[in-house]
Enzyme design. Structure first.
Site, PDB file in Angstrom:
ATOM      1  N   GLY A  10       0.819  -1.207   0.000  1.00 17.09           N
ATOM      2  CA  GLY A  10       0.000   0.000   0.000  1.00 17.09           C
ATOM      3  C   GLY A  10       0.848   1.251   0.000  1.00 17.09           C
ATOM      4  N   ARG A  71       0.838  -4.943  -5.078  1.00 19.69           N
ATOM      5  CA  ARG A  71       0.902  -6.021  -4.090  1.00 19.69           C
ATOM      6  C   ARG A  71       1.337  -7.330  -4.756  1.00 19.69           C
ATOM      7  NH1 ARG A  71      -1.034  -4.236   0.687  1.00 19.69           N
ATOM      8  NH2 ARG A  71      -2.508  -2.487   0.689  1.00 19.69           N
ATOM      9  N   ASP A 103       5.112  -5.778   5.846  1.00 18.77           N
ATOM     10  CA  ASP A 103       5.525  -7.154   6.125  1.00 18.77           C
ATOM     11  C   ASP A 103       5.495  -8.043   4.888  1.00 18.77           C
ATOM     12  OD1 ASP A 103       2.772  -7.034   6.015  1.00 18.77           O
ATOM     13  OD2 ASP A 103       2.427  -8.217   7.812  1.00 18.77           O
ATOM     14  N   THR A 126       4.464   1.674   6.971  1.00 18.47           N
ATOM     15  CA  THR A 126       3.046   1.315   7.027  1.00 18.47           C
ATOM     16  C   THR A 126       2.271   2.434   7.694  1.00 18.47           C
ATOM     17  OG1 THR A 126       1.396  -0.191   7.997  1.00 18.47           O
ATOM     18  CG2 THR A 126       3.464   0.037   9.179  1.00 18.47           C
ATOM     19  N   ILE A 127       1.089   2.728   7.186  1.00 14.73           N
ATOM     20  CA  ILE A 127       0.235   3.699   7.866  1.00 14.73           C
ATOM     21  C   ILE A 127      -0.413   3.063   9.096  1.00 14.73           C
ATOM     22  CG2 ILE A 127      -0.290   4.947   5.737  1.00 14.73           C
ATOM     23  CD1 ILE A 127      -3.155   3.729   5.944  1.00 14.73           C
ATOM     24  N   ASP A 128      -0.406   1.728   9.179  1.00 13.19           N
ATOM     25  CA  ASP A 128      -1.087   1.025  10.267  1.00 13.19           C
ATOM     26  C   ASP A 128      -0.268   0.988  11.551  1.00 13.19           C
ATOM     27  OD1 ASP A 128      -3.190   0.408   8.496  1.00 13.19           O
ATOM     28  OD2 ASP A 128      -2.123  -1.365   7.778  1.00 13.19           O
ATOM     29  N   ASP A 130       1.901  -1.129  12.509  1.00 16.29           N
ATOM     30  CA  ASP A 130       1.764  -2.475  13.080  1.00 16.29           C
ATOM     31  C   ASP A 130       2.991  -3.359  12.886  1.00 16.29           C
ATOM     32  OD1 ASP A 130       1.554  -2.830  10.360  1.00 16.29           O
ATOM     33  OD2 ASP A 130      -0.247  -4.063  10.427  1.00 16.29           O
ATOM     34  N   ARG A 163     -27.245  12.732  15.305  1.00 12.84           N
ATOM     35  CA  ARG A 163     -26.957  11.374  14.876  1.00 12.84           C
ATOM     36  C   ARG A 163     -25.761  10.781  15.623  1.00 12.84           C
ATOM     37  NH1 ARG A 163     -27.306  12.709   8.444  1.00 12.84           N
ATOM     38  NH2 ARG A 163     -29.530  12.289   8.134  1.00 12.84           N
ATOM     39  N   MET A 170      -8.824   2.259   8.740  1.00 14.11           N
ATOM     40  CA  MET A 170      -7.933   1.168   8.391  1.00 14.11           C
ATOM     41  C   MET A 170      -7.183   0.694   9.642  1.00 14.11           C
ATOM     42  SD  MET A 170      -6.349   2.210   4.683  1.00 14.11           S
ATOM     43  CE  MET A 170      -7.270   1.922   3.184  1.00 14.11           C
ATOM     44  N   GLY A 171      -6.206  -0.177   9.435  1.00 10.75           N
ATOM     45  CA  GLY A 171      -5.439  -0.674  10.565  1.00 10.75           C
ATOM     46  C   GLY A 171      -5.191  -2.161  10.526  1.00 10.75           C
ATOM     47  N   ARG A 172      -5.861  -2.853   9.569  1.00  3.94           N
ATOM     48  CA  ARG A 172      -5.755  -4.309   9.468  1.00  3.94           C
ATOM     49  C   ARG A 172      -6.089  -4.934  10.820  1.00  3.94           C
ATOM     50  NH1 ARG A 172      -1.176  -6.546   5.494  1.00  3.94           N
ATOM     51  NH2 ARG A 172       0.234  -6.135   7.233  1.00  3.94           N
ATOM     52  N   GLU A 223     -11.025  -1.429  11.246  1.00  5.53           N
ATOM     53  CA  GLU A 223     -11.589  -2.394  10.305  1.00  5.53           C
ATOM     54  C   GLU A 223     -11.443  -3.842  10.763  1.00  5.53           C
ATOM     55  OE1 GLU A 223      -9.508  -1.840   6.633  1.00  5.53           O
ATOM     56  OE2 GLU A 223      -7.560  -2.391   7.455  1.00  5.53           O
ATOM     57  N   HIS A 271      -9.345   4.656   1.513  1.00  4.00           N
ATOM     58  CA  HIS A 271      -8.053   5.093   0.995  1.00  4.00           C
ATOM     59  C   HIS A 271      -7.769   6.583   1.198  1.00  4.00           C
ATOM     60  CE1 HIS A 271      -8.419   1.173  -0.983  1.00  4.00           C
ATOM     61  NE2 HIS A 271      -7.103   1.194  -0.972  1.00  4.00           N
ATOM     62  N   GLN A 273      -7.213   7.714   3.905  1.00  4.96           N
ATOM     63  CA  GLN A 273      -6.198   7.687   4.962  1.00  4.96           C
ATOM     64  C   GLN A 273      -4.788   7.520   4.415  1.00  4.96           C
ATOM     65  OE1 GLN A 273      -8.161   5.058   8.315  1.00  4.96           O
ATOM     66  NE2 GLN A 273      -9.190   4.793   6.360  1.00  4.96           N
ATOM     67  N   ARG A 274      -4.658   7.046   3.193  1.00  2.00           N
ATOM     68  CA  ARG A 274      -3.332   6.847   2.590  1.00  2.00           C
ATOM     69  C   ARG A 274      -2.824   8.078   1.854  1.00  2.00           C
ATOM     70  NH1 ARG A 274      -1.436   1.975   2.886  1.00  2.00           N
ATOM     71  NH2 ARG A 274      -2.738   0.123   2.973  1.00  2.00           N
TER      72      ARG A 274
END
Length: 341
Positions: A10, A71, A103, A126-128, A130, A163, A170-172, A223, A271, A273-274
């Site tokens: 990504g 990928r 990874d 990685t943006i995550d 992780d 509301r 995201m974050g996997r 997510e 996306h 977030q990317r």
């Protein structure tokens, strides 16, 4: 030296800063850089472009990657793709390869080192946030800020219509993005993969706030969040066999709408977030990572990958064992949960 450089997986704010730093450092040492386009796909197909300091100098503030990404997994069709990859590496006259990725991309690099002793240095991204390799990864700070800006815009419509807004990030399989962004925007509740969803507690928390006079709510959901004894919601799988997660936000919103009897909407940031220009933090960290990777190449410390502990960049052998996933530090979540009264 002639150094190849690819970005895989990504896209991530800060990648161009890495490319710029590597190119400058190698050129200053009398070498040259060859950009490999679209990640491992480019090395399989021989898709190259020269990189010069003059070309890359203006890119430090650009999002994405000027080399493109994919990928692609060479080991999905190893009989054809791996030999093509090795042949193109040799025919391009490359002395070394810098691989920037998460990874999956770095996992391919580790296999190529193990199988063929390919001269590789890895740079984690990685943006995550992780990866066990880095306390904080470049791209994460930018992504968190994008989530924060988006949620603050959503808050105005949540207030106007009374509301509940459920925002899926995201974050996997980790909750770094959702937790940090949720704390920063003062979310009413945050759901992360590391802590199974407790719907009764969520509903009770939102109800108490409504009864106290708060007529809207913001709920952030990573997510990969899941219900007890259930798997995360999955949309599809990628070339590495990993599930693409998504859909849990709608499940949570439905439960809130039905049990709280409050109008509820779901927003999946996806996306967004990317994208966009990297923050100052990510530009500086990515630049430091690029310079460190180039230095390892020039010193011929191949088969290594960069690490970040605190503010210190170091390197360790690039093996599959070092590419572990790093779960959210629950100390952060416990602090966030202080506001889930």
């Amino acid at each position: 030296m002639k150094v190849g450089l690819l970005t895989g997986g990504g896209d991530c704010p800060g990648l161009n800063a890495v490319i710029r730093a590597v190119t400058r450092r190698v050129a200053d040492a009398g070498g040259s850089c060859l950009g490999i386009q679209e990640g491992w796909r480019g090395l399989i197909r021989g898709m190259f472009r020269p990189l010069t300091p003059e070309d890359v100098d203006p890119t430090i503030g650009m999002g994405g990657t000027i080399l493109g990404s994919s990928r692609t997994n060479p080991y999905k069709s190893p009989d054809a793709d791996v030999p093509n990859l090795r042949r193109n590496f040799a025919e391009a006259g490359l002395d070394a390869l810098i691989v920037v990725g998460g990874d999956d991309t770095l996992g391919v690099a580790a296999r190529l080192i193990n199988d063929f002793e390919l001269p590789i240095v890895g740079v984690p991204k990685t943006i995550d946030n992780d990866l066990e390799l880095a306390d904080f990864s470049f791209g994460f700070d930018t992504a968190v800020n994008v989530v924060v800006e988006s949620v603050e815009r959503l808050r105005t419509t949540a207030e106007s219509h009374r509301r509940v807004m459920v925002v899926e990030t995201m974050g996997r399989s980790t909750g770094w993005l959702a937790c940090f962004a949720g704390m920063a925007v003062g979310a009413d509740y945050i759901l992360v993969p590391e802590v199974p969803i407790e719907v009764p507690h969520l509903i009770a928390s939102l109800r108490r706030k409504r009864e106290a006079g708060k007529n809207h709510a913001i709920v952030l959901v990573a997510e990969g969040a899941r219900y007890p004894d259930a798997s995360p919601a999955v949309l599809e799988s990628d070339a590495f066999g990993h599930p693409r997660l998504g859909g849990v936000g709608s499940l949570v919103a439905h439960a809130i709408d039905r049990q709280l009897r409050a109008e509820t909407r779901t927003v999946v940031l996806g996306h967004l977030q990317r994208g966009g220009a990297p923050t100052v933090h990510d530009r500086v960290l990515a630049t430091r990572m690029g310079l460190a990777a180039a230095e390892l190449i020039l010193r011929r410390r191949f088969g290594t990958v960069l690490t970040l502990r605190g503010s210190q960049i170091a390197d360790v052998p690039l093996e599959s064992s070092v590419l572990a996933t790093r779960s959210l530090d629950l100390a952060y979540y416990q602090d966030a949960a202080a506001f889930f009264y």
